[in-house]
Design a protein around this motif. Structure first.
Motif, PDB file in Angstrom:
ATOM      1  N   LYS A  13       0.832  -1.206   0.000  1.00 12.50           N
ATOM      2  CA  LYS A  13       0.000   0.000   0.000  1.00 12.50           C
ATOM      3  C   LYS A  13       0.864   1.252   0.000  1.00 12.50           C
ATOM      4  N   GLU A  14       2.057   1.160   0.609  1.00 13.91           N
ATOM      5  CA  GLU A  14       2.987   2.290   0.637  1.00 13.91           C
ATOM      6  C   GLU A  14       3.802   2.409  -0.645  1.00 13.91           C
ATOM      7  N   GLY A  15       3.532   1.533  -1.602  1.00 18.62           N
ATOM      8  CA  GLY A  15       4.213   1.614  -2.893  1.00 18.62           C
ATOM      9  C   GLY A  15       5.581   0.979  -2.934  1.00 18.62           C
ATOM     10  N   VAL A  16       5.855   0.088  -1.987  1.00 20.61           N
ATOM     11  CA  VAL A  16       7.155  -0.585  -1.933  1.00 20.61           C
ATOM     12  C   VAL A  16       7.009  -2.014  -2.461  1.00 20.61           C
ATOM     13  N   PRO A  17       7.799  -2.411  -3.458  1.00 23.22           N
ATOM     14  CA  PRO A  17       7.749  -3.811  -3.916  1.00 23.22           C
ATOM     15  C   PRO A  17       8.114  -4.756  -2.774  1.00 23.22           C
ATOM     16  N   VAL A  18       7.471  -5.894  -2.741  1.00 21.29           N
ATOM     17  CA  VAL A  18       7.755  -6.908  -1.721  1.00 21.29           C
ATOM     18  C   VAL A  18       8.265  -8.163  -2.410  1.00 21.29           C
ATOM     19  N   VAL A  19       9.385  -8.691  -1.896  1.00 22.57           N
ATOM     20  CA  VAL A  19       9.977  -9.908  -2.449  1.00 22.57           C
ATOM     21  C   VAL A  19       9.609 -11.092  -1.567  1.00 22.57           C
TER      22      VAL A  19
END
Length: 256
Positions: free
Chosen positions: A139-145
């Motif tokens: 939601k904060e616009g950070v890609p998650v691996v």
């Protein structure tokens, strides 16, 4: 221990201390501004630290395909703890890691500073809490691996992808990007020699990595796709990663 491994070990410890100090500087600036360190700042810090750490360890890297950005779930095969740095050097991101990493010396505190999301893979309830934490990062616009195999392997095959932690992307109608990770060794040795799997303990593996001359870590990104459900997301992403692992001879897009 060889001279090469000893020197790289010294550089590694120094780089980890430097990265920790850099984060404290970021935290101090945020404090004086009356703010918290954001997920984006943590991801950018990890991106910087990954370059420093891989350089200290004598590991080159190569990124192939288009690195994703924004609210994207990146799913990759898993060969060792090195994959965290390899993913972070390719794209500023948060990552999902097994709970045990949080208690490791040096790497544990640094992972927490980088905004790692820790999961107890033996607990289904904890997995859903992890999914909620992933949704917040996205939601904060950070890609998650995510490493949906659930454990590291010897690289001989891409094992089944567990579907639970695909939920944040599926429910949010967000893109899932497959990523294939490779270890390339120049001269003697194979990828399997650098994988961390089975019952091997951490320190012997780390020393073996520090010994290697001519180690290149490769991450290859596939095409983003939005999926209708977790099961479809898991099996199609698995097949995409497996297919990319089988195509090792494609052109290079970026080197370091």
């Amino acid at each position: 221990m060889s001279l090469r491994a000893a020197w790289r070990g010294i550089l590694l410890v120094g780089s980890l201390l430097f990265c920790a100090l850099r984060f404290q500087g970021t935290r101090l600036i945020a404090f004086f501004k009356g703010r918290q360190v954001t997920a984006r700042q943590r991801a950018n810090w990890m991106h910087f630290c990954a370059r420093v750490v891989l350089s200290a360890m004598g590991i080159h890297y190569r990124v192939e395909g288009q690195p994703p950005a924004g609210s994207t779930l990146i799913v990759a095969n898993h060969l060792s703890y090195l994959d965290i740095a390899i993913a972070s050097v390719a794209v500023p991101c948060a990552f999902v890691a097994k709970q045990e990493i949080g208690s490791w010396p040096f790497f544990g505190p640094l992972s927490k500073m980088g905004g790692a999301i820790f999961v107890d893979r033996s607990s289904r309830a904890d997995a859903w809490e992890t999914a909620d934490a992933m949704a917040l990062r996205l939601k904060e616009g950070v890609p998650v691996v995510l490493f949906p195999e659930g454990t590291s392997t010897d690289g001989s095959e891409v094992t089944r992808f567990h579907s639970t932690l695909f939920a944040p992307a599926v429910e949010g109608r967000l893109a899932v990007v497959p990523a294939a990770i490779f270890y390339e060794v120049r001269g003697a040795g194979t990828e399997r020699d650098l994988c961390w799997f089975g019952d091997e303990t951490f320190l012997p593996h780390l020393l073996r990595v520090l010994e290697v001359d001519g180690f290149t870590a490769v991450v290859r990104f596939g095409k983003p796709e939005v999926f209708p459900d977790r099961q479809t997301a898991a099996w199609r992403s698995h097949d995409a990663v497996q297919a990319m692992r089988a195509r090792r001879a494609s052109p290079t897009h970026r080197k370091n």
